[in-house]
Design a protein around this motif. Structure first.
Motif, PDB file in Angstrom:
ATOM      1  N   GLY A   1       2.992  -1.877  -9.678  1.00  0.00           N
ATOM      2  CA  GLY A   1       3.042  -3.468  -9.398  1.00  0.00           C
ATOM      3  C   GLY A   1       3.753  -4.023  -7.943  1.00  0.00           C
ATOM      4  N   GLN A   2       3.501  -5.274  -7.438  1.00  0.00           N
ATOM      5  CA  GLN A   2       3.658  -5.732  -5.519  1.00  0.00           C
ATOM      6  C   GLN A   2       5.022  -6.258  -5.643  1.00  0.00           C
ATOM      7  OE1 GLN A   2       1.410  -9.481  -6.192  1.00  0.00           O
ATOM      8  NE2 GLN A   2      -0.113  -8.370  -4.610  1.00  0.00           N
ATOM      9  N   LYS A   3       5.768  -6.143  -7.009  1.00  0.00           N
ATOM     10  CA  LYS A   3       7.146  -6.252  -6.529  1.00  0.00           C
ATOM     11  C   LYS A   3       7.992  -5.073  -6.153  1.00  0.00           C
ATOM     12  CE  LYS A   3      11.707  -7.687  -7.760  1.00  0.00           C
ATOM     13  NZ  LYS A   3      12.546  -6.728  -7.693  1.00  0.00           N
ATOM     14  N   ILE A   4       7.994  -4.114  -7.174  1.00  0.00           N
ATOM     15  CA  ILE A   4       8.461  -2.816  -7.153  1.00  0.00           C
ATOM     16  C   ILE A   4       7.485  -2.106  -5.891  1.00  0.00           C
ATOM     17  CG2 ILE A   4       7.502  -1.863  -8.192  1.00  0.00           C
ATOM     18  CD1 ILE A   4       9.111   0.277  -9.114  1.00  0.00           C
ATOM     19  N   SER A   5       6.288  -2.790  -5.758  1.00  0.00           N
ATOM     20  CA  SER A   5       5.469  -1.827  -4.061  1.00  0.00           C
ATOM     21  C   SER A   5       6.524  -1.995  -2.599  1.00  0.00           C
ATOM     22  CB  SER A   5       4.282  -2.260  -3.815  1.00  0.00           C
ATOM     23  OG  SER A   5       3.335  -1.321  -4.892  1.00  0.00           O
ATOM     24  N   VAL A   6       6.705  -3.835  -2.729  1.00  0.00           N
ATOM     25  CA  VAL A   6       7.404  -4.246  -2.040  1.00  0.00           C
ATOM     26  C   VAL A   6       9.064  -3.666  -1.295  1.00  0.00           C
ATOM     27  CG1 VAL A   6       8.422  -6.206  -0.571  1.00  0.00           C
ATOM     28  CG2 VAL A   6       5.953  -6.380  -1.933  1.00  0.00           C
TER      29      VAL A   6
ATOM     30  N   ALA B   1       0.463  -1.212   0.027  1.00  0.00           N
ATOM     31  CA  ALA B   1      -0.145   0.239   0.104  1.00  0.00           C
ATOM     32  C   ALA B   1       0.785   1.467   0.188  1.00  0.00           C
ATOM     33  CB  ALA B   1      -1.043   0.240   1.479  1.00  0.00           C
ATOM     34  N   HIS B   2       1.509   2.000  -1.313  1.00  0.00           N
ATOM     35  CA  HIS B   2       2.104   2.493  -1.249  1.00  0.00           C
ATOM     36  C   HIS B   2       1.810   4.020  -1.315  1.00  0.00           C
ATOM     37  CE1 HIS B   2       5.678   5.599  -2.679  1.00  0.00           C
ATOM     38  NE2 HIS B   2       6.091   4.653  -2.715  1.00  0.00           N
ATOM     39  N   PRO B   3       2.373   5.091  -0.987  1.00  0.00           N
ATOM     40  CA  PRO B   3       1.064   5.944  -0.062  1.00  0.00           C
ATOM     41  C   PRO B   3       1.202   6.690  -1.332  1.00  0.00           C
ATOM     42  CG  PRO B   3       3.808   6.441   0.972  1.00  0.00           C
ATOM     43  CD  PRO B   3       3.678   4.478   0.484  1.00  0.00           C
ATOM     44  N   ASN B   4       2.054   6.429  -2.048  1.00  0.00           N
ATOM     45  CA  ASN B   4       2.193   8.322  -3.123  1.00  0.00           C
ATOM     46  C   ASN B   4       1.469   7.077  -5.089  1.00  0.00           C
ATOM     47  OD1 ASN B   4       2.658   9.729  -1.119  1.00  0.00           O
ATOM     48  ND2 ASN B   4       4.468  10.181  -2.349  1.00  0.00           N
TER      49      ASN B   4
ATOM     50  N   SER C   1       9.868  -0.813  -2.728  1.00  0.00           N
ATOM     51  CA  SER C   1      10.102   0.222  -1.862  1.00  0.00           C
ATOM     52  C   SER C   1       9.664   0.440  -0.587  1.00  0.00           C
ATOM     53  CB  SER C   1       8.209   1.240  -2.869  1.00  0.00           C
ATOM     54  OG  SER C   1       8.657   1.403  -4.105  1.00  0.00           O
ATOM     55  N   ALA C   2       8.632  -0.187  -0.196  1.00  0.00           N
ATOM     56  CA  ALA C   2       8.508  -0.448   1.084  1.00  0.00           C
ATOM     57  C   ALA C   2       9.754  -0.532   2.127  1.00  0.00           C
ATOM     58  CB  ALA C   2       7.430  -1.739   1.804  1.00  0.00           C
ATOM     59  N   THR C   3      10.666  -1.662   1.540  1.00  0.00           N
ATOM     60  CA  THR C   3      12.470  -2.005   2.117  1.00  0.00           C
ATOM     61  C   THR C   3      13.239  -0.879   2.050  1.00  0.00           C
ATOM     62  OG1 THR C   3      12.766  -3.094  -0.025  1.00  0.00           O
ATOM     63  CG2 THR C   3      11.817  -4.295   1.787  1.00  0.00           C
ATOM     64  N   MET C   4      12.958  -0.100   0.581  1.00  0.00           N
ATOM     65  CA  MET C   4      13.506   1.150   0.678  1.00  0.00           C
ATOM     66  C   MET C   4      14.368  -0.018  -0.861  1.00  0.00           C
ATOM     67  SD  MET C   4      13.904   4.622   2.520  1.00  0.00           S
ATOM     68  CE  MET C   4      14.846   4.859   1.247  1.00  0.00           C
ATOM     69  N   MET C   5      14.410  -1.241  -0.861  1.00  0.00           N
ATOM     70  CA  MET C   5      15.589  -1.526  -1.297  1.00  0.00           C
ATOM     71  C   MET C   5      15.091  -0.998  -3.025  1.00  0.00           C
ATOM     72  SD  MET C   5      17.752  -3.571  -2.779  1.00  0.00           S
ATOM     73  CE  MET C   5      18.389  -5.643  -1.865  1.00  0.00           C
ATOM     74  N   ASN C   6      14.540  -0.960  -3.635  1.00  0.00           N
ATOM     75  CA  ASN C   6      14.092  -0.075  -4.945  1.00  0.00           C
ATOM     76  C   ASN C   6      14.947   1.081  -4.357  1.00  0.00           C
ATOM     77  OD1 ASN C   6      12.121   0.486  -7.084  1.00  0.00           O
ATOM     78  ND2 ASN C   6      12.093   2.094  -6.377  1.00  0.00           N
ATOM     79  N   LYS C   7      14.810   1.467  -4.183  1.00  0.00           N
ATOM     80  CA  LYS C   7      16.095   3.331  -4.160  1.00  0.00           C
ATOM     81  C   LYS C   7      16.876   2.892  -5.005  1.00  0.00           C
ATOM     82  CE  LYS C   7      14.010   5.754  -4.137  1.00  0.00           C
ATOM     83  NZ  LYS C   7      13.673   6.562  -5.444  1.00  0.00           N
ATOM     84  N   GLY C   8      17.643   1.367  -3.698  1.00  0.00           N
ATOM     85  CA  GLY C   8      18.871   0.851  -3.759  1.00  0.00           C
ATOM     86  C   GLY C   8      19.001   0.986  -5.162  1.00  0.00           C
ATOM     87  N   LEU C   9      18.309  -0.374  -5.660  1.00  0.00           N
ATOM     88  CA  LEU C   9      18.555  -0.597  -6.785  1.00  0.00           C
ATOM     89  C   LEU C   9      18.451   0.789  -8.317  1.00  0.00           C
ATOM     90  CD1 LEU C   9      15.179  -3.458  -7.000  1.00  0.00           C
ATOM     91  CD2 LEU C   9      17.967  -3.650  -7.041  1.00  0.00           C
ATOM     92  N   GLU C  10      17.345   1.399  -8.254  1.00  0.00           N
ATOM     93  CA  GLU C  10      17.501   2.470  -9.365  1.00  0.00           C
ATOM     94  C   GLU C  10      19.122   3.559  -8.866  1.00  0.00           C
ATOM     95  OE1 GLU C  10      13.090   3.847  -8.171  1.00  0.00           O
ATOM     96  OE2 GLU C  10      14.484   4.883  -7.627  1.00  0.00           O
TER      97      GLU C  10
END
Ligand code: NDP
Length: 388
Positions: free
Chosen positions: A205-210, A198-201, A212-221
């Motif tokens: 998709g589900q995978k990228i939302s998780v 449940a991303h605030p903004n 974002s919650a762990t902030m792994m997404n930012k690391g991958l970015e």
């Protein structure tokens, strides 16, 4: 001369795929869809292929091939399946390939399009995380143009002075912080998949939302940014910006900081990539700064969000570390979504996998997949141990 751009959409049934289709639907005089792919969603794929009279529709899951053929009976659409089918969709004659498959599965077809020197709208960040050097070398060789779709990289692309790259001091990636950035670490242990996605903004998709919650997404970015822009590893910074209005920034040597702002809606960066070098209308709410009133910023907490630290360390470590990080994360996120492990186990599985792998850089595409498989196996074994 026709002004209609023809597009192949890899991952057409996903979140980025749907936003791309939405923009194409609104601009029938500018875009046409040549090819579409999905993993298992036969019905949605067939409906899109019929709606847009696509030439090719591909289902990655080979067991669903006959279902797809049946769903397309009576049309002129060619049905294909499997990795070969995905590659055929990537290689179809077209003006732009939207690379929006999720995960390392997107690498082979996207690379096939790159090798043909095509223009790629790149959403699949895993291509660069798993095989950044190889991918960018191939793009350079073939002359493929990579237009970043990830909102942060798209923002940087819009304000980065490629002609004077040495005047760039740093790039600053903004991160919403996801749903948990203000939660205490001890409260994170029991969060559910539903809470994590449940991303605030952003609606993703589900995978990228998780992620974002762990902030792994930012690391991958961070890893993605290193490959896309001519900067050193230590010139990439992350700042929490919970409103997701500033999508990222570039700081120059004279103190100027250039930013791209907009409502958090993926249709803006997707519209930019589809229409580049032109711009088209996108049906996104326009930004009202007085209504927003405040834009705030904070340092990321690397202890609480260990995944971000692991990813930044993996970039500095180099070799196969980013690839193994991604593979272990894909395995762990899938297990978390199936409620087999807890939220905080995601970073533990990634960290333990990285501790076990041999860090040698992959020397070829097939070696990328071998190392990817090896890391997945290690992560799977760790999951089994966790469950015991
Ligand atoms: P989704 O999960 O919503 O969609 C993924 C798409 O890929 C679907 O079409 C899916 O098909 C297909 N797919 C899944 N697995 C495979 C596979 N093994 N082989 C072939 N196709 C497969 O993902 P998103 O749209 O959220 O993300 C796509 C990519 O874009 C990711 O790399 C993500 O990091 C990146 N991205 C996404 C953003 C967003 O807002 N969503 C923002 C920035 C980047 P099916 O529907 O049949 O399962």
């Amino acid at each position: 001369m026709s002004t209609i751009k023809s597009i192949s959409i890899l991952g057409a049934t996903g979140s980025v795929g749907a936003s791309t289709v939405d923009l194409v639907r609104r601009n029938p005089d500018r875009f046409a869809i040549k090819a579409l792919t999905a993993n298992s969603n036969v019905n949605a794929l067939a409906a899109l292929a019929r709606e847009f009279s696509a030439e090719v529709a591909v289902i990655a899951d080979e067991t669903l091939y006959s279902d797809l053929k049946e769903a397309l009976a009576g049309t002129a659409v060619t049905a294909l399946c499997g990795t070969e089918g995905l590659i055929a969709a990537a290689e179809v004659s077209c003006d732009l390939v939207m690379a929006a498959i999720v995960g390392a599965a997107g690498l082979r077809p996207t690379l096939a399009a790159v090798r043909q020197g095509k223009t790629i709208a790149l959403a699949n960040k895993e291509c660069l995380v798993c095989a950044g050097e190889l991918f960018m070398q191939e793009a350079e060789k073939s002359g493929a143009r990579i237009l970043p779709v990830d909102s942060e990289h798209n923002a940087i692309y819009q304000v980065f002075d490629f002609e004077r790259a040495t005047t760039v001091e740093k790039i600053i990636l903004t991160a919403s912080g996801g749903p948990f950035w203000q939660k205490r670490t001890d409260c994170l242990k029991n969060v559910t998949p539903a809470e994590a996605v449940a991303h605030p903004n952003w609606d993703m998709g589900q995978k990228i939302s998780v992620d974002s919650a762990t902030m792994m997404n930012k690391g991958l970015e961070v890893i993605e940014a290193f490959h896309l822009f001519p900067v050193q590893k230590d010139q990439i910074e992350v700042v929490i910006h919970p409103q997701s209005v500033i999508h990222s920034m570039v700081q120059y040597n004279d103190g100027s900081v250039l930013a791209q702002l907009g409502s958090p809606d993926m249709r803006t960066p997707i519209a930019y990539a589809l229409a580049w070098p032109d711009r088209i209308d996108a049906p996104v709410p326009s930004l009202s700064l007085p209504e927003l009133a405040q834009l705030t910023f904070a340092e990321p907490d690397l202890e609480k969000f260990e995944c971000l630290k692991l990813a930044m360390d993996a970039l500095h470590e180099g070799g196969s570390a980013p690839l193994a990080l991604n593979a272990a994360n894909e395995v762990a996120v899938e297990a978390f979504l199936k409620e087999k492990i807890g939220f905080m186990d995601i970073s533990s599985v990634v960290k333990a996998t990285l501790d076990k792998i041999d860090m040698k850089a992959p020397h070829s595409l097939s070696n990328v997949f071998e190392q990817d498989q090896e890391a997945r196996l290690i992560a799977q074994n760790l999951l089994t141990q966790l469950a015991a």
